[in-house]
Design a protein around this motif. Structure first.
Motif: not given
Lengths: 259, 259
Positions: B41, B44, B50-53, B65, B177, B184, B186, B246, B248-249
């Motif tokens: 988790i 900001r 945000n949650g990310a596995p 990637e 990135t 967005d 936000l 790749d 915006p990375f």
């Protein structure tokens, strides 16, 4: 450091989960490109935080836990699906030809349930819905929504509201989880702290967060079937069956007392 | 309402993710029974969450990637993997016969990397590691770890520390990135607020949370390649290549100026 903003967390979460699932509509992206999984964030008032992928709110019967199937089989007559969410249960009932109304306090959830085909959806609390005059034979509280009983204080009011909407012989089918099998010190400490404060051990104080939004803090009850029996005593309902086949998850059936 | 406790968020997260993946060791469970996905988790300081596995920290090359593959191909000589985490990059380098040291400030991450077979791992900051006297030909900052530059203030110190550990002709390969492609509101509002405060638009102020633990608030830089060029000017490094395939990375390659 700003705090999160109060808003319709659950509705926004479901809308985004639906957009990810269908590929239609704006979706959360990483770097403006890669789809970001939609994750519900649950904060507990001791500082514990958990993330849970939101897809399950939209799962079809193939993905359900076994107790959800058994609950749906027990539903009969006019059904009120309390906390209809994305409509997974209501849609399955409709397909079986069961008359079902979906109730949710989240405007966004109601929109998602409608978009997915739930025909009769109401955006209101249980107390607000009582005044509308509709009557039901079955009240479903699935997806752990036994938690809506909140605790010893709120449960009698909540159950009275359902009784006021109940036809003779009506039933409540509520899915709960026994929280006391854990050995996790974090949870054991929380249960003990709750009891010292006169609360039920598993009376969680939570808020949900998603992106910039948060709900207010609210109580959500996770209790044993013994505790449930004590809570129901003195209400217009009688605990007539516990289906414990998938312990610690259970289905409790309550029957309206009297004529 | 208690706050979360400060602790080794990243280490605990990786340990649990490894237990879920291998089926060995205590794992987080729902209701003491169903495996709970391990989710990182990220908060900001404007209230966004945000949650990310967390599984991706343990991904093998099959799941990477494309830019990760290209970064690993560019690594040569003695490599310092800055922010080794669960060791996914270091393990792949070892298999290719490349000499690699993994560096991480998280004791738990270091344990996980070792348990997974990374042979040379050091628990220290970049600044602490300078004093150990080791010298490298390639510094890898992958998994968005260009972010470790933090911002205009910290970047020159960080890059000087790497230069102090650099052999002649050494390179930094950093994955970043570009944050400015988003529409967005936000994020646009956040970038603007940052600029008003004299920060780079994508200079994120974050904390990580997992279960009852939180890190302190820290800066993590997400910047455009133009901004990176300005940051690098005046340091012992020169920006010699941007691999934008790749977007915006991107992969930025910096070369040590000198001797």
């Amino acid at each position: 450091m700003d705090g999160p903003r109060q808003g319709d967390v659950f509705g926004e979460l479901l809308r985004d989960a639906l957009a990810v699932r269908t590929g239609v509509g704006p979706r959360p992206l990483v770097g403006g490109r890669l789809p970001r999984p939609v994750i519900e964030i649950i904060e507990r008032d001791d500082g514990l935080i958990n993330g849970a992928p939101a897809e399950h709110y939209l799962d079809g019967p193939e993905q359900w836990e076994p107790y959800d199937h058994r609950a749906v089989h027990r539903a009969s007559g006019a059904v009120l699906d309390v906390g209809v969410g994305g409509g997974r249960i209501a849609l399955a009932l409709q397909e079986r030809g069961v008359s079902v109304t979906g109730l949710d306090i989240s405007p966004g959830a109601v929109r998602v349930a409608q978009a997915r085909g739930v025909r009769d959806v109401v955006c209101a609390t249980v107390d607000e819905h009582v005044g509308q005059g509709a009557r039901y034979d079955t009240f479903l509280l699935l997806g752990n929504n036994l938690g809506l009983l909140e605790g010893r204080g709120r449960a009698p009011e909540f159950l009275a509201a359902l009784a006021a909407m109940a036809r003779p012989g009506a039933q409540i089918i509520a899915q709960g989880t026994d929280p006391y099998g854990t050995t996790d010190p974090l949870h054991l400490t929380y249960h003990e702290r709750n009891r010292r404060r006169g609360r039920l051990g598993g009376q969680l104080r939570l808020r949900l967060r998603y992106r910039e939004l948060s709900t207010g803090w609210f109580d959500y009850l996770v209790c044993s079937t013994d505790e449930l029996g004590q809570i129901v005593a003195g209400t217009p309902w009688r605990l007539v069956d516990i289906d414990n086949a998938d312990a610690p998850f259970y289905l409790a059936t309550l029957r309206l007392v009297g004529p």
